[in-house]
Design a protein around this motif. Structure first.
Motif, short mmCIF file in Angstrom:
data_model
loop_
_atom_site.label_atom_id
_atom_site.label_comp_id
_atom_site.label_asym_id
_atom_site.label_seq_id
_atom_site.Cartn_x
_atom_site.Cartn_y
_atom_site.Cartn_z
N PRO A 139 35.83 31.36 35.80
CA PRO A 139 35.22 30.08 35.42
C PRO A 139 33.86 29.86 36.07
N LEU A 151 44.32 24.21 35.03
CA LEU A 151 43.60 23.18 35.78
C LEU A 151 42.88 23.79 36.98
N ALA A 152 43.48 24.81 37.61
CA ALA A 152 42.79 25.47 38.72
C ALA A 152 41.49 26.10 38.21
N THR A 153 41.53 26.69 37.01
CA THR A 153 40.28 27.26 36.49
C THR A 153 39.26 26.16 36.26
N ILE A 201 38.95 23.46 38.00
CA ILE A 201 38.40 23.05 39.29
C ILE A 201 37.23 23.96 39.64
N LEU A 202 37.40 25.25 39.43
CA LEU A 202 36.31 26.17 39.73
C LEU A 202 35.16 26.00 38.75
N PHE A 203 35.47 25.69 37.51
CA PHE A 203 34.43 25.50 36.50
C PHE A 203 33.51 24.35 36.89
N GLY A 260 33.54 23.05 39.80
CA GLY A 260 33.17 23.28 41.19
C GLY A 260 31.82 23.93 41.37
N ALA A 261 31.46 24.82 40.43
CA ALA A 261 30.16 25.46 40.55
C ALA A 261 29.05 24.42 40.51
N PHE A 281 43.70 15.21 35.38
CA PHE A 281 42.70 16.05 36.01
C PHE A 281 41.29 15.58 35.66
N LEU A 339 37.72 26.40 45.77
CA LEU A 339 36.47 25.67 45.67
C LEU A 339 35.91 25.43 47.06
N VAL A 352 41.57 34.31 37.11
CA VAL A 352 41.57 32.89 36.77
C VAL A 352 40.71 32.07 37.73
N GLY A 384 43.39 25.96 43.55
CA GLY A 384 42.10 25.66 42.95
C GLY A 384 41.18 24.96 43.94
N MET A 408 34.23 28.49 48.30
CA MET A 408 32.94 28.73 47.68
C MET A 408 31.86 27.85 48.31
N LEU A 445 26.26 31.79 43.02
CA LEU A 445 27.27 31.52 42.00
C LEU A 445 27.64 32.79 41.26
N ILE A 457 47.68 26.41 36.28
CA ILE A 457 46.70 27.48 36.44
C ILE A 457 45.44 27.13 35.67
#
Lengths: 218, 551, 94
Positions: B224, A32-34, A36-38, A40-41, A198, C77, B220, C73, C80, B258, A30
Motif C-alpha cells: 500500500p 484495514l491494515a493495508t 492504515i499503511l496507505f 500512513g504514507a 475505520f 505505520l 499486505v 497496521g 515507518m 516512501l 487485514i
C-alpha cells in the motif's frame, strides 16, 4: 437470548459457517491494515514537512475552515454510532430497523461529502487550491502551499473512501429492506461496519492535524 | 440446504468409488479457465503470464548486454538504453519476481499443503490475476508507446517533472498490479490462519507455508505504501504541484523513504518463497528431516520483520542524515543473521544425508551457494564506508542478481521441476533438465561474477557507455548472458513437451512427504478425496521413506 | 466469532463520549499549551480511535488473533514514521 448470528449457507471451501465468518473477519482486518499503511504514507509526508516548516504549517492550518471540519467530524462520529446500532440490529435479525439505520448512516456519510464539497469550493474561492491560482498571506508561501497540497490529497483520498462507503451502505440498506439477504447472515453488515468505522478513525486523526495545528494564536 | 453444506458430502461411502476427475479435465472451455476460481487453475494462469513477462524483461536485458559489448554507445542511444534498463527492472521486479513463486507455486500448493480444498477467498484469487493482467497491460502500453527512462526506482524530481515518456501509465500499471499482490497476500494469510486441516498445527506446517505466510505479511503491509507513493508521484507529474519536487519546496528524499519502505521489504517478498522452496527440496533429496525446523520457521518471520527496518541502506549517499545511515547500517547487518541461520540449517540437513542429484536438487544446491555469495556481498553494501565506493556501480547489480537470479529464479525452476509431476501428472526428461540446470548455473556465473569486479573497479550502472579498460569483463558478461538465455529457453521447451508427452508420474514420484503428495497427480478439483488428518511433524524422511529409486 | 457484542446502551454511550471528546479537542486547541498542544490533540484522537476500535469495531469482544491484526497496521505505520524521522530529525546535526 441473542438470535442466530451464523449463516446457514456457506461457501464450499469452508467446513462450517463459523470458519467462514472467522475468515471473513480476519480478511477485513487485514484489508484495514493495508489502508492504515496507505493513508500512513501521507501522514509521513505531513510529519516530515511539519517538522521542518512548523511555522508555515501552523499559519496555513489557520486558513482551514474549522467550522466545516468540526461539523464534519461530528457527522462522521454520529454516522459511526448509527452504523454500530445497525450491526446490532443485523445481529438480532431485525431487517427493517437494520435497513433504516443503514440509510441513516449513509445519509450522514453523504452529508459529510456535501459539507466537504461546500468547504472545497470555499477554499478554491479563497485561493487555497495548490497550483497556478494559489494565494495565501503567509510568509513562507511555498510551504504553506505544501500544507495545502497534503490537505487536498489526503482529504480527497479520504472523501473517496467515504463515497465508496456511502454507496455500499446504501446498497446494503436496499438489500436489507427488500430481500432477506442478511437474515441469519450479519457478517457482511459487520464487515461493512468495520470499514466505515475505520474511515471515521482516519478522519479523527486528520481533523486535529489539519485544522488545529495552532488555533490558540490569532 | 442450498449450496454444499457439509464437509463430508464429497466423501464416498464406498471405497471403490471412482476417483474424481483431475482439476485439468473437469471442464475444457476457455471460460472455465478465464472464470475459474480453482486455485490450481489460477496458478497456471499466472504461470503463463509471468513466463511471458519474463521473456519481455529478458529481451530488454539482451539488448542491454549487446550494447555493453563495446565501450561506445553504438547499438542504441543513451535514452533508449535508459528505457531498456527501466523496462527490465519494472517488468522483472513487479511482473515476474514478486508474483512468481507465490502466485504460481504458492497458489497451487498452499491449500494442498495445509489440507484445504481451496484458498479462503477463491473469487478474490481470480480478481488478483485480473488485476495483475490489467496492470501488466498498462505497463505494456507504456512500453509500446515509447517507454520510460527513469529507472525502476522512479526517483523524483526526474520522474515527476522532467522525464519524457509514459511515466503515469507505467506507474498506473504497477499500482493496479500492486492491488493484485495485496489481495493474494490477504488470501494466503487468512487461508493459513483458518483453513488448516485437523492436526495441522502451526509447527507442523511445511516451511514453504511459513515462508509464504511471511511473504504475505510483507505484501499486505508494504505494497500500500508503494501504491500511494506512485500515486503522489503521478499527481505531481500531472498537476505540477507536489511534495517531492525541491523547486516547490519538497524533499526528493521523502519519495525515496516512501519508495524504499516498500521496495526493500519487496526484495524479501521475492526471496522468502525461494527459501521456502529450498527448505522443501533439500530434505527430500537428502532423505533427512530438515535441521532446525523451528529456527528456519522463526528466521523467516524475523527476516520479514527486520526487513522493514533497513530501507535506508539504499539511501546512504542520498544526503540522508548520516546518523540515520548508521542505524540503518546496523540493522542491515542484523537482517543477514536469520538468512545465515537458514543457510547453516540447510547445510546441516545435507550432512550425513543420503543425497541424490535430481534436477530439483541441482537448483537447490545452486541456490544455497549463489544466495550465500549474494547475501555476503550485501554485507559489503551495508557497510557505510564501502557503500560510498560501490553504490550505483555494477557491484550492486551483481549483488542483487546473485540473490534474485542465482537465488530466486533457480529456486523457482527447482520448485517447478519438483512439483511439475504434481501439477501436470507427468515427468520431464531428467537428462535435458540437468543439462539446462548446469547451463543456467554456468551462464549465470559467467554473466554476473565479472560484474562484481567491474563494480569494484568503478564501472557505474545505468550507463550505455563505459571506459575502454572494462571491455573484457563486459564481453565475458555478455557471453555468459547468451549461455544463460539458452539455459532458460530449454525448460520452456522440454516442460511444454513433457506436459503432453512426458511419462505418467503417479501421486508421489519423489517419495516426498507433504500432504500434496498424498493425493493424485494431477489432483482432483477439491484436492483431496477425503480431508486429511495430520498426526506427524513434516519431513519424516528417515522414518518412513526408503531410499529414493531413480525416476 | 463474537461471543458477545456491545449492547445498544454501550453503543449510545460510546457515541456520546466520542462527541464529548470532539468538543474537548476543539476546546483544548484554543488554549496555548505550546508543544503540548499536538501531544494532547493526538492523545485525544488516540482515545477516540481506541473507543471506536474497542466498542464499535468490537475488538473488546474479539479473539486475541484479531487484536494482533488490528495492532499490526498501526505498529508498522509507527515503524515507518519513526525510522523516517531518524533521518528528518538528525539531518541538521553534524
Amino acid at each position: 437470548m441473542s438470535a442466530a448470528t451464523l449463516p446457514v449457507r456457506f461457501e464450499h471451501q469452508f467446513d462450517d459457517p463459523a470458519q467462514q465468518r472467522h475468515a471473513a473477519t480476519l480478511g477485513m482486518w487485514i484489508f484495514l491494515a493495508t489502508e492504515i499503511l496507505f493513508f500512513g504514507a501521507m501522514f509521513l509526508g505531513y510529519t516530515a514537512y511539519r517538522v521542518y516548516y512548523p511555522q508555515a504549517f501552523a499559519e496555513a492550518s489557520r486558513h482551514t475552515l474549522i467550522a466545516f471540519g468540526a461539523t464534519n467530524t461530528a457527522v462522521l462520529l454520529i454516522s459511526s454510532t448509527v452504523m454500530a446500532f445497525a450491526v446490532g440490529a443485523a445481529g438480532r435479525n431485525k431487517s427493517r430497523p437494520l435497513a433504516t439505520l443503514l440509510f441513516v448512516a449513509a445519509a450522514l456519510g453523504a452529508t459529510f461529502l456535501v459539507i466537504k464539497g461546500f468547504e472545497y469550493s470555499r477554499e478554491i474561492h479563497e485561493g487555497l487550491l495548490p497550483g497556478r491560482h494559489f494565494r495565501i498571506d503567509v510568509a513562507d508561501r511555498m510551504h504553506a502551499e505544501m500544507f495545502f497540497y497534503i490537505y487536498w490529497v489526503v482529504t480527497g483520498v479520504h472523501a473517496l473512501h467515504v463515497t465508496i462507503g456511502v454507496i455500499l451502505i446504501a446498497f446494503f440498506g436496499f438489500r436489507a429492506w427488500f430481500t432477506d439477504a442478511f437474515r441469519d447472515h450479519d457478517t457482511p453488515i459487520e464487515l461493512l461496519g468495520l470499514y466505515w468505522h475505520f474511515v471515521d478513525i482516519v478522519w479523527v486523526f486528520l481533523f486535529p492535524l489539519l485544522y488545529m495545528i495552532d488555533r490558540h494564536t490569532s | 440446504m442450498t449450496a454444499q453444506t457439509s464437509a463430508t458430502s464429497h466423501l464416498s461411502p464406498f471405497p471403490s468409488h471412482a476417483p474424481s476427475p483431475s482439476y485439468l479435465s473437469v471442464r475444457h472451455t476457455i471460460s472455465s479457465w478465464l472464470l475459474t476460481t480453482d486455485h490450481k487453475r489460477i496458478a497456471l494462469l499466472y504461470m503463463a503470464s509471468i513466463t511471458l513477462f519474463f521473456f519481455v524483461g529478458g529481451a530488454a536485458a539482451t539488448l542491454m548486454r549487446l550494447e555493453l559489448l563495446t565501450p561506445q554507445g553504438d547499438l542504441v542511444t543513451s535514452e533508449t538504453y535508459n528505457k531498456l534498463f527501466t523496462i527490465h527492472g519494472v517488468v522483472m521486479v513487479w511482473f515476474f519476481l514478486i508474483p512468481s513463486i507465490p502466485t504460481v507455486l504458492g497458489n497451487f500448493l498452499l491449500p494442498m499443503m495445509i489440507g484445504a480444498r481451496d484458498v479462503a477467498f477463491p473469487k478474490l484469487n481470480l480478481v488478483s490475476w485480473y488485476l495483475f493482467m490489467a496492470g501488466g497491460a498498462c505497463a505494456v502500453f507504456s512500453i509500446l508507446t515509447g517507454g520510460v527512462d527513469t529507472g525502476w526506482t522512479f526517483y523524483t524530481p526526474y520522474s515527476s517533472t522532467y522525464a519524457n515518456g509514459h511515466v503515469i501509465a507505467m506507474a498506473t500499471g504497477i499500482f493496479i498490479a500492486g492491488f493484485g499482490s495485496i489481495a493474494t497476500g490477504l488470501n494466503f494469510i487468512v487461508t493459513t490462519h483458518t483453513m488448516r486441516a485437523p492436526g495441522m498445527t502451526w509447527l507442523r506446517l511445511p516451511l514453504f507455508v511459513w515462508s509464504l505466510y511471511t511473504t504475505s505479511i510483507i505484501l499486505v503491509l508494504a505494497t500500500p505504501v508503494l501504491a500511494i507513493t506512485l500515486a503522489l508521484m503521478a499527481l505531481e507529474r500531472a498537476f505540477g504541484v507536489g511534495i517531492f519536487n525541491p523547486a516547490l519546496g519538497g524533499d526528493p528524499l521523502l519519495f525515496q523513504h516512501l519508495f524504499w519502505f516498500y521496495s526493500h521489504p519487496a526484495v524479501y517478498i521475492m526471496i522468502l518463497p525461494g527459501m521456502g522452496v529450498v527448505s522443501e527440496l533439500i530434505p527430500c533429496f537428502a532423505r533427512k528431516p530438515i535441521f532446525g525446523y523451528h529456527f528456519i520457521a522463526y528466521a523467516s518471520v524475523a527476516i520479514g520483520v527486520l526487513g522493514f527496518l533497513v530501507w535506508g541502506h539504499h539511501m546512504f549517499v542520498s544526503s540522508q542524515s548520516v546518523y540515520a545511515g548508521m542505524i540503518f547500517s546496523v540493522l542491515s547487518f542484523m537482517v543477514a543473521i536469520p538468512s545465515a541461520i537458514k543457510v547453516f540449517n540447510w547445510t546441516a540437513t545435507l550432512y550425513k544425508g543420503s543425497i541424490s542429484f535430481h534436477t530439483p536438487m541441482y537448483y537447490a544446491l545452486g541456490f544455497v551457494g549463489l544466495f550465500t555469495i549474494g547475501g555476503l556481498t550485501g554485507l559489503f553494501l551495508a557497510a557505510l564506508a564501502v557503500d560510498v565506493h560501490v553504490h550505483d556501480t555494477y557491484f550492486v547489480i551483481a549483488h542483487f542478481h546473485y540473490i534474485m537470479v542465482g537465488g530466486m529464479v533457480m529456486a523457482y525452476l527447482g520448485g517447478l521441476h519438483f512439483w511439475f509431476p504434481k501439477i501436470s501428472g507427468r515427468m520431464y526428461p531428467e537428462w535435458i533438465a540437468k543439462l539446462a540446470a548446469v547451463t543456467i548455473f554456468a551462464g549465470f556465473n559467467l554473466t554476473f561474477f565479472p560484474q562484481f569486479i567491474l563494480g569494484y573497479l568503478g564501472m557505474p550502472r545505468r550507463y550505455h557507455v563505459y571506459a575502454p579498460e572494462f571491455q573484457v569483463l563486459n564481453v565475458l558478461s555478455t557471453a555468459g548472458a547468451s549461455i544463460l538465455a539458452l539455459g532458460y529457453i530449454l525448460p520452456l521447451i522440454y516442460l511444454s513437451w513433457s506436459w503432453r508427452y512426458g511419462r505418467i508420474a503417479g501421486p508421489n514420484p519423489w517419495r516426498a512427504t507433504g500432504l500434496e503428495w498424498t493425493t493424485a497427480s494431477p489432483p482432483p478439483k477439491d484436492n483431496f478425496e477425503t480431508t486429511p488428518i495430520v498426526t506427524e511433524p513434516p519431513y519424516q524422511y528417515d522414518a518412513r521413506a526408503p531410499e529414493l529409486e531413480p525416476a | 466469532m463474537t461471543s458477545r457484542a456491545p449492547t445498544s446502551l454501550t453503543n449510545l454511550i460510546n457515541g456520546l463520549v466520542l462527541l464529548a471528546l470532539l468538543a474537548l479537542t476543539i476546546a483544548v486547541a484554543y488554549i496555548n499549551l505550546g508543544p503540548l498542544n499536538t501531544v494532547v490533540a493526538m492523545a485525544i484522537s488516540g482515545a477516540k480511535a481506541a473507543l471506536i476500535l474497542l466498542f464499535f469495531m468490537q475488538l473488546r469482544y474479539s479473539k486475541p488473533s484479531v487484536w494482533i491484526f488490528a495492532a499490526a497496521g498501526f505498529f508498522w505505520l509507527a515503524i515507518m514514521i519513526a525510522m523516517a524521522l531518524s533521518d528528518y530529525l538528525t539531518r541538521g546535526w553534524v
